[in-house]
Design a protein around this motif. Structure first.
Motif, PDB file in Angstrom:
ATOM      1  N   TYR A 175     -28.081 -11.501 -50.416  1.00  0.00           N
ATOM      2  CA  TYR A 175     -28.964 -12.663 -50.193  1.00  0.00           C
ATOM      3  C   TYR A 175     -28.145 -13.960 -50.216  1.00  0.00           C
ATOM      4  O   TYR A 175     -28.282 -14.809 -49.337  1.00  0.00           O
ATOM      5  CB  TYR A 175     -30.063 -12.679 -51.267  1.00  0.00           C
ATOM      6  N   PHE A 176     -27.266 -14.089 -51.228  1.00  0.00           N
ATOM      7  CA  PHE A 176     -26.460 -15.322 -51.322  1.00  0.00           C
ATOM      8  C   PHE A 176     -25.440 -15.415 -50.188  1.00  0.00           C
ATOM      9  O   PHE A 176     -25.138 -16.508 -49.709  1.00  0.00           O
ATOM     10  CB  PHE A 176     -25.761 -15.402 -52.685  1.00  0.00           C
ATOM     11  N   ILE A 177     -24.916 -14.272 -49.766  1.00  0.00           N
ATOM     12  CA  ILE A 177     -23.957 -14.290 -48.651  1.00  0.00           C
ATOM     13  C   ILE A 177     -24.662 -14.766 -47.384  1.00  0.00           C
ATOM     14  O   ILE A 177     -24.124 -15.581 -46.631  1.00  0.00           O
ATOM     15  CB  ILE A 177     -23.331 -12.898 -48.449  1.00  0.00           C
ATOM     16  N   ASP A 178     -25.877 -14.268 -47.162  1.00  0.00           N
ATOM     17  CA  ASP A 178     -26.634 -14.707 -45.982  1.00  0.00           C
ATOM     18  C   ASP A 178     -26.872 -16.220 -46.004  1.00  0.00           C
ATOM     19  O   ASP A 178     -26.844 -16.875 -44.984  1.00  0.00           O
ATOM     20  CB  ASP A 178     -27.991 -13.987 -45.910  1.00  0.00           C
ATOM     21  N   LYS A 179     -27.114 -16.743 -47.189  1.00  0.00           N
ATOM     22  CA  LYS A 179     -27.398 -18.173 -47.318  1.00  0.00           C
ATOM     23  C   LYS A 179     -26.134 -19.034 -47.253  1.00  0.00           C
ATOM     24  O   LYS A 179     -26.192 -20.185 -46.832  1.00  0.00           O
ATOM     25  CB  LYS A 179     -28.098 -18.452 -48.664  1.00  0.00           C
ATOM     26  N   HIS A 180     -25.019 -18.498 -47.735  1.00  0.00           N
ATOM     27  CA  HIS A 180     -23.784 -19.306 -47.836  1.00  0.00           C
ATOM     28  C   HIS A 180     -22.584 -18.507 -47.327  1.00  0.00           C
ATOM     29  O   HIS A 180     -21.635 -18.253 -48.075  1.00  0.00           O
ATOM     30  CB  HIS A 180     -23.531 -19.718 -49.305  1.00  0.00           C
ATOM     31  N   PRO A 181     -22.626 -18.120 -46.043  1.00  0.00           N
ATOM     32  CA  PRO A 181     -21.605 -17.173 -45.553  1.00  0.00           C
ATOM     33  C   PRO A 181     -20.173 -17.722 -45.589  1.00  0.00           C
ATOM     34  O   PRO A 181     -19.236 -16.936 -45.654  1.00  0.00           O
ATOM     35  CB  PRO A 181     -22.047 -16.903 -44.105  1.00  0.00           C
ATOM     36  N   LYS A 182     -20.005 -19.013 -45.596  1.00  0.00           N
ATOM     37  CA  LYS A 182     -18.638 -19.563 -45.583  1.00  0.00           C
ATOM     38  C   LYS A 182     -18.080 -19.793 -46.987  1.00  0.00           C
ATOM     39  O   LYS A 182     -16.900 -20.068 -47.159  1.00  0.00           O
ATOM     40  CB  LYS A 182     -18.636 -20.909 -44.835  1.00  0.00           C
ATOM     41  N   PHE A 183     -18.945 -19.711 -47.983  1.00  0.00           N
ATOM     42  CA  PHE A 183     -18.529 -20.114 -49.330  1.00  0.00           C
ATOM     43  C   PHE A 183     -18.573 -18.958 -50.339  1.00  0.00           C
ATOM     44  O   PHE A 183     -17.738 -18.868 -51.223  1.00  0.00           O
ATOM     45  CB  PHE A 183     -19.451 -21.253 -49.790  1.00  0.00           C
ATOM     46  N   VAL A 184     -19.554 -18.079 -50.170  1.00  0.00           N
ATOM     47  CA  VAL A 184     -19.771 -17.016 -51.154  1.00  0.00           C
ATOM     48  C   VAL A 184     -19.167 -15.706 -50.656  1.00  0.00           C
ATOM     49  O   VAL A 184     -19.206 -15.408 -49.466  1.00  0.00           O
ATOM     50  CB  VAL A 184     -21.294 -16.846 -51.400  1.00  0.00           C
ATOM     51  N   LYS A 185     -18.586 -14.950 -51.579  1.00  0.00           N
ATOM     52  CA  LYS A 185     -18.166 -13.589 -51.241  1.00  0.00           C
ATOM     53  C   LYS A 185     -18.598 -12.638 -52.354  1.00  0.00           C
ATOM     54  O   LYS A 185     -18.841 -13.072 -53.481  1.00  0.00           O
ATOM     55  CB  LYS A 185     -16.668 -13.522 -50.959  1.00  0.00           C
ATOM     56  N   PRO A 186     -18.700 -11.352 -52.059  1.00  0.00           N
ATOM     57  CA  PRO A 186     -19.127 -10.422 -53.101  1.00  0.00           C
ATOM     58  C   PRO A 186     -17.966 -10.035 -54.015  1.00  0.00           C
ATOM     59  O   PRO A 186     -16.823  -9.973 -53.570  1.00  0.00           O
ATOM     60  CB  PRO A 186     -19.588  -9.197 -52.301  1.00  0.00           C
TER      61      PRO A 186
END
Ligand code: ZN
Length: 281
Positions: free
Chosen positions: A168-179
């Motif tokens: 969910y967070f990756i979808d929202k912040h694809p350039k900043f968040v990684k798993p």
């Protein structure tokens, strides 16, 4: 070349030979890590961002040692972070911990900072994810470097960080968040998830639904004790039921590159243990 880096979560109190009078133990630890055949190290800011006020030369030395000895660096941000905190001062502090970690990360060349992003506090899950996502946007707007915010898969369901929540967070912040994929936590939060070996490949299928991240994953591994409520504490691999061999085999078969940070109580010995098994597969 496909490469998976193995390394310890921290260096204090380990078999690594860091001089007692070292002026820059972090920089010295990197050289030691490389000397014994490992190629990653996570720097533990779990209690404080201890390099924040260090002189630039010290951070430069850390960065250069890592580059020159091919050690991939990451940072574990403080445990006190909760982007869903109710009290405003806790939100302000969480922002500061994350931004300080990201800034040091940028200065020393760490690719990822690892975060336990928040707690549900018995609130409605959808609302919590939205709250946290909003806070992440504010942080993303303020940050100018290229180090990524890694959201860790957590060991308890009361902590935000299931694989779907991370997506969910990756979808929202694809350039900043990684798993940050913590296999022990996945095992513990589902009360022994990988005991059924079918779940290992099932979990990898899930990871592969995000091919961009799957290519270069940041991971944590350890043995773990758990119960109905999830994680209790970490254990050495030999004393736990995490099927680490199957997990490593899946990483190899899928040609996954990236970093595996060992978080067992014997961080250095067990990082070497994992690497050895992986190489023999
Ligand atoms: Zn963690």
């Amino acid at each position: 070349m496909n490469k998976l880096n193995f390394g310890p979560a921290g260096f204090g109190g380990t078999i690594l030979e860091i001089p007692k009078n070292s002026k820059n133990p972090t920089a010295d630890a990197i050289l030691e890590v490389s000397k014994i055949g490992l190629s990653a190290m996570e720097i533990e800011f779990v209690r404080s961002v201890y390099l924040k006020n260090s002189v630039p030369e010290k951070k430069e030395e850390i960065k250069n040692n890592a580059i020159n000895s091919n050690v991939s660096l990451s940072i574990h941000a403080p445990y006190f972070i909760n982007l869903n905190a109710i009290e405003e001062h806790k939100i302000i502090n969480s922002h500061r911990y994350i931004l300080d970690s990201l800034n040091v990360g940028h200065e020393i060349g760490a690719k990822t900072i690892v975060c336990h992003i928040g707690y549900f506090l018995k609130q409605e899950p959808k609302k919590v994810l939205e709250n946290i996502s909003h806070q992440i946007s504010l942080i993303e707007d303020k940050y100018k470097g290229d180090t990524k915010l890694g959201i860790e898969l957590t060991g308890k369901k009361t902590q935000v960080g299931s694989i779907d929540e991370i997506f969910y967070f990756i979808d929202k912040h694809p350039k900043f968040v990684k798993p940050v994929i913590d296999f022990a936590h996945q095992h513990a939060r589902e009360n022994g998830y990988f005991k059924d070996k079918k779940n290992v490949s099932l979990f990898f299928e899930k990871l592969k639904s995000y091919p961009e991240f799957f290519k270069n994953l940041h991971m944590h591994m350890s043995g773990i004790a758990y119960g109905e409520k999830g994680e209790k504490h970490h254990l050495p691999f030999r004393e736990a039921d995490l099927p680490y061999k199957e997990i490593l085999a899946n990483l190899k078969d899928n040609k996954t590159t990236g970093t595996v940070i060992c978080e067992s109580p014997e961080i250095v010995e067990d990082a070497l243990f994992l690497k050895e098994i992986y190489e023999k597969l």
